[in-house]
Design an enzyme around this catalytic site. Structure first.
Site: not given
Length: 457
Positions: A10-11, A73, A154, A349, A361, A384
């Site tokens: 995973a480098a 690595q 390859e 909130k 509503h 608030n």
């Protein structure tokens, strides 16, 4: 069984992703790619997982935490070199599962089959391969007439005949650790790229008399993610798997193609998910709910028997038998208790709404505590914010708040109080009181006719 450990490569940076983040931390259905691979390895029986990191190592380590070991690595000099960096963490003997961090679709079932085949055949190396209709870009698995693996070639080195082979190398292997250690001492970077290839180690093990085999896996599982397009393709496959799992567990999903459910979401049986629904993070949905259409719920808990329609719920807790929407917004740190109604065009909130209360509503409730059986009239709001600080509104049980009321915080409304429509409340209201805070109405009779005569209307 011999001890099994895993090494996950995973480098790499992932240049084609065109991102400032390392490729393997990009998410598929809410979970970083590399975490999918780690979990598959663990579920397949790995006693230990070593992740080889490089570019953006801090971000990878932040994602995976201390559940794995890390090899570094510093310079990316090929897959063989990456495994060399992990060698110090490997036991002296046993098996190592070598995986790539950009293959989030690999399953633990496939890895278990790979390991079981490796053991049953007495192999020193077992390759996970697949059959591709178009194998362009992949290394080919070359077998002899008896079906034995001869080599991996390859594409750039393949002959025309070899290029016609459709069995490809996934880059994932099970390898005998002792044989791997010996091979790593022999591989060189004598090639055009100046890199150390793991495929060379496989060839060295074969030349040492080792037995090489291959297991053919599902093509969708081994596709690596190297671009945003491939990321979206992986997301589509994973989304299908997740949706099918929920349906098998008793959840109805009306249109799976338009339903987006993250990996860690939990849904109770007999819940119905309507089209356009997005469930993210660690969301938990109870039984007998109807979610959607076109709703988004993130990191929230929804109780049994709830209905969330055309609405957004973020990092909040919702009790049983709650109705939300259409077009409601429940913002983080809100607690909605049982049998509450949150109606259309309502924003909640950081507030607590107690049992049986109704906010039907066109209402804003922020930094507030509503008691039981409160009714908030249309257009009522908690005021608030004073421009610098947020203040709290506390409303007792059985309070009736009329339409178009401003509750200017900090303010407390006692139990069983009534607030007259159109009032702006700036002081506490005692229990059982009626609060009226508005101008008295004045009617001026004949005013219109008089204005017309004067030419002003």
């Amino acid at each position: 069984m011999e001890e099994l450990v895993s090494v996950i490569l995973a480098a790499g940076l992932g240049k084609r992703m065109k991102s400032k983040y390392p490729k393997v931390v990009h998410k598929v259905c809410g979970k970083p790619m590399v975490k999918w691979v780690v979990e598959a390895a663990q579920e397949a029986g790995s006693k230990e997982v070593i992740v080889v990191v490089g570019h953006g190592r801090e971000m990878v380590e932040e994602v995976l935490g201390d559940e794995v070991k890390y090899a570094y690595q510093k310079v990316q000099l090929g897959t063989g070199h990456a495994v060399m960096m992990a060698e110090e963490f490997l036991p002296l003997e046993g098996m190592v599962l070598i995986l790539t961090g950009d293959t989030p679709l690999i399953t633990s079932d496939t890895l278990r089959k790979l390991v079981e085949y490796h053991i049953s055949e007495g192999n020193d190396v077992t390759i996970l391969s697949s059959i591709f209709d178009d194998p362009t870009g992949y290394g080919r698995i070359i077998r002899d007439e008896s079906g034995n693996v001869v080599k991996i070639v390859e594409e750039k080195d393949a002959s025309e005949e070899e290029k016609r082979v459709k069995e490809i190398n996934s880059g994932m292997y099970v390898v005998d650790i002792a044989k791997l250690r010996a091979a790593l001492k022999e591989i060189t970077n004598d090639n055009a790229q100046g890199e150390y290839y793991l495929t060379d180690a496989v060839e060295i093990i074969r030349n040492m008399g080792g037995k090489i085999g291959a297991v053919v896996g599902e093509s969708e599982e081994i596709i690596g993610v190297n671009s945003r397009v491939q990321l979206s393709n992986a997301e589509k496959v994973m989304r299908r798997r997740i949706n099918e799992k929920h349906m098998e567990n008793g959840v109805t999903i009306i249109d799976p193609d338009s339903t987006y459910i993250d990996a860690e979401v939990e849904i109770g049986r007999d819940t119905v998910i309507l089209p356009g629904t997005i469930l993210q993070g660690k969301t938990k949905i109870g039984e007998d709910c109807e979610i959607g259409p076109n709703s988004r719920i993130v990191d929230s808990t929804i109780g049994n028997g709830c209905n969330v329609m055309y609405s957004v719920v973020l990092s909040s807790s919702v009790g049983n038998n709650v109705k939300i929407g259409p077009f409601a917004h429940i913002r983080p740190e809100s607690v909605i208790k049982n049998n509450v109604k949150i109606g259309d065009f309502v924003e909640i909130k950081k507030s607590v709404i107690d049992e049986g209360s109704k906010v039907p509503h066109l209402t804003y409730v922020g930094d507030a505590e509503l008691g039981k059986n409160v009714n908030m009239g249309c257009g009522s709001i908690t005021v608030n914010y004073d421009g610098k600080q947020k203040h709290k509104t506390i409303i007792g049980d059985n309070v009736f708040v009329g339409c178009n009321v401003n509750l200017v915080a900090p303010v407390k409304i006692g139990n069983n109080a009534y607030i007259a429509a159109g009032s702006t409340i700036t002081e506490d209201v005692p229990e059982g009181a009626l609060a009226i805070a508005r101008s008295r109405q004045t009617n001026k009779e004949g005013w219109v006719e008089e204005r017309i005569k004067k030419g002003r209307l």
